[in-house]
Design an enzyme around this catalytic site. Structure first.
Site: not given
Ligand code: ATP
Length: 633
Positions: A276, A278, A283, A331, A430, A435, A455
């Protein structure tokens, strides 16, 4: 139960926590806590909820947002008023000892008293703490001081120390919340059926009970709801009475960082998986209750409904008529309505956080939904993603610019994934989330950093896999072009087991001039006379000024997102000390500031074991590069 009885158990743990903490002692802490909770269950079960809250230093579920964390100045005034000492003397003692709790205890025990105070009860302390936290409005400061003084006057022995630390927002007894959950499970089993079981039966029961309580808590993170049911029905039936519920935020599933598409393919070999986009926003866990009320929660389970009144409106348009109650994982991304494109995260971060009126909103958001956890009264957590995704698409409709589904593609060709990754980056995302799609490994795992979600960020590939979220604990005075602002900062990660901030690098790169000004202005207000006892740092990296970890002073919760070239073992930094090497820590090489994150508190900063894991997964370790201090302006 008296507060003192409750705190004597803490005291033993505290001695362990503060003096000779080692990994294995977690078990000793667990033993103490289990026998203590069992005692409460057997003698005054009506106190169990309050006792658990006092142990974890909270007043209510996190999502209710009621917090202690009274500023040091108020607390010093209360200590002075309760003990009849001059404020200047209390301040001087705090500067000397660095711990207001100890100063409160000493001030109290040196105070002559005519009558022994009435014992403080758990109920009285907890009720007063709640009142203090919810005191607002005119003269609230004085009313808080009065209430705190009232409690302090009744304190005996070390009670004043723990009470003061509770009020500061940090008990520092080496007790992680996971341990509380395990102790709760063990104590309830031991109390209800312990004597009737053989050793083997008991061990199996304890393991099962722990699994049940952890899983129930991740779905329904509320002791208010769980503890009464636990006392009433025992642990085996708990799932029947405490389930995922719309209106109560569930702890979100988190992803593992990866460094290459090959790593992704290796992990998912033999599994059906899906990719998917990102999205780079915030969130948003969106709940609709049966009565139609909609609420939005952050990654931290904070209620963000007041920040996003527009989302409530968007969702009522997107939910199909038969979709009565739901929990969506999404998101929220800044959106350009004219160009119909995604805007960078920096634009979203300019949105006001509180009291937003819909008509004043300048930054529009579009909601990208990627998961559905609950639908019309039914939990979908155990369903595989393929089923959850189908229900998601069946239950909602796209509303252009307001609500849509995360763009997805299912393939196992590395070329196609690479093209999809490039497409996501070109679409201002990003990178990708990859998954598992089918089978038991594709369920939704609340609160877990799961290997079933990976990720892949666009600039992972050549870096260390992920950025880190770090806490600023000190700064170095600027020279030359940086005269008048700080020249560099000392950053730390957080070790939740030891409850300490561990230095990880100095940073001086990645700041615009405006950044330097803003950080200087903000951080100056948080200078403390010396390092906190729970800062672990090497003498050689001592900064010119120290800062408090910001959340204690009730200002916005902030960590810094930082990227680095790689990680190396270092004799002067303390991150993850004892995990990769017995005496050395891990440091970041060539760290670069990316942005301030307001959605994570300092305690949610990158944890030491995550740092160790990142270090271990580095294909070619950089080795011991000097003292690990590759820091540049
Ligand atoms: P983490 O949540 O892993 O501690 P982080 O808050 O820095 O780290 P990221 O590393 O950017 O977040 O990666 C996870 C975040 O990506 C998720 O918490 C969500 O907000 C965001 N996200 C965006 N698109 C998606 C998607 N398709 N599926 C799941 N999460 C997504």
């Amino acid at each position: 139960m008296t507060f003192s009885a409750a705190k004597s158990a803490d005291r033993v743990r505290s001695d362990i926590g503060e003096a000779t903490w080692k990994k294995g002692e977690e078990l000793i802490i667990l033993d103490y806590l289990t026998s203590f909770l069992r005692n409460v269950i057997d003698t005054t079960p009506e106190n169990l909820l309050e006792v658990v809250y006092l142990c974890i230093n909270r007043l209510c579920p996190q999502y209710d947002g009621l917090e202690l964390g009274i500023g040091e100045t108020i607390l010093m005034k209360a200590v002075a008023s309760a003990t009849g000492r001059a404020l200047s003397k209390v301040k001087a003692d705090v500067e000397q000892h660095g711990d207001l709790g100890l100063v409160a205890q000493a001030s109290r025990s040196n105070q002559p008293t005519m009558f022994a105070p009435k014992p403080l009860t758990v109920t009285k302390v907890f009720k007063t703490l709640k009142e203090i936290a919810s005191t607002t409005g005119g003269s609230s400061m004085q009313r808080k001081i009065d209430k705190i003084s009232f409690l302090l006057v009744s304190c005996k022995g070390s009670e004043a120390k723990y009470l003061t630390r509770s009020l500061e927002g940090k008990l520092r007894i080496g007790l992680a919340e996971q341990t509380v959950l395990v102790a709760l499970a063990h104590s309830i089993v031991l109390s209800k059926e312990g004597p009737s079981l053989s050793k083997e039966q008991l061990e199996t029961k304890l393991t099962e009970a722990t699994g049940i309580i952890k899983s129930v808590y991740s779905e329904l993170p509320s002791y208010d709801l769980i503890i009464p049911k636990l006392l009433e029905h025992g642990v085996e039936q708990l799932h029947e009475h405490c389930k995922l519920t719309a209106g109560i935020p569930v702890k979100p599933m988190l992803a593992h960082p990866t460094k290459s598409l090959t790593e992704v393919l290796n992990r998912f070999e033999g599994h059906v998986f899906t990719c998917e986009f990102k999205y780079d926003g915030e969130r948003a866990q969106i709940h609709q209750m049966g009565d139609g009320e909609i609420m939005v929660f952050s990654r931290n389970s904070e209620n963000m409904s007041a920040k996003y009144p527009d989302i409530l409106d968007k969702l009522s348009k997107a939910a199909k008529p038969d979709t009565k109650s739901f929990i969506l994982d999404c998101e929220a991304v800044a959106w350009d309505r004219e160009k119909k494109t995604i805007l960078p995260f920096q634009v979203l971060s300019t949105r006001k956080r509180k009291d937003v009126k819909e008509e004043d909103i300048k930054v529009q958001v579009c909601v990208f939904a990627f998961d559905l956890l609950f639908l019309n009264g039914r939990s979908l957590l155990q369903e595989p993603l393929v089923e959850r995704r189908k229900l998601l698409h069946d239950s909602f409709t796209i509303v252009e610019g307001d609500f849509t589904f995360a763009k997805a593609m299912t393939t196992n060709s590395v070329e196609e994934i690479q093209t999809f990754l490039d497409e996501s980056v070109a679409g201002f995302c990003e990178g990708l989330m990859v998954k598992t799609l089918e089978g038991t490994e594709a369920s939704y795992e609340p609160s877990k950093r799961s290997r079933n979600w990976l990720k892949v960020k666009k600039d992972y590939i050549s870096g260390i896999g992920d950025s880190l979220d770090l806490v600023v604990i000190g700064a170095y005075q600027g020279r030359g072009k940086r005269t008048g602002v700080y020249g560099g900062y000392l950053l730390a990660c957080y070790d939740p087991d030891r409850e300490e901030y561990q230095s990880i690098c100095k940073i001086g790169t990645g700041f615009s001039e405006a950044n330097l000004e803003t950080h200087h202005k903000f951080l100056q207000e948080h200078i403390i006379p010396g390092p906190k006892k729970y800062y672990s740092y090497g003498e050689g990296t001592k900064p010119d000024v120290w800062f408090a970890p910001v959340q204690f002073i009730l200002s916005p919760r902030k960590v810094w997102e930082v990227k680095a070239a790689d990680l190396s073992v270092s004799p002067v930094y303390k991150a993850a000390v004892g995990i990769v090497d017995n005496s050395k820590g891990i440091s970041l090489r060539f760290p670069r500031f990316i942005r301030v994150r307001e959605d994570k508190s300092p305690e949610e900063a990158t944890a030491s074991d995550q740092v160790a894991e990142m270090y271990n997964s580095q294909k070619i370790n950089a080795g011991e590069a000097g003292n690990g201090d590759d820091f540049e302006y």
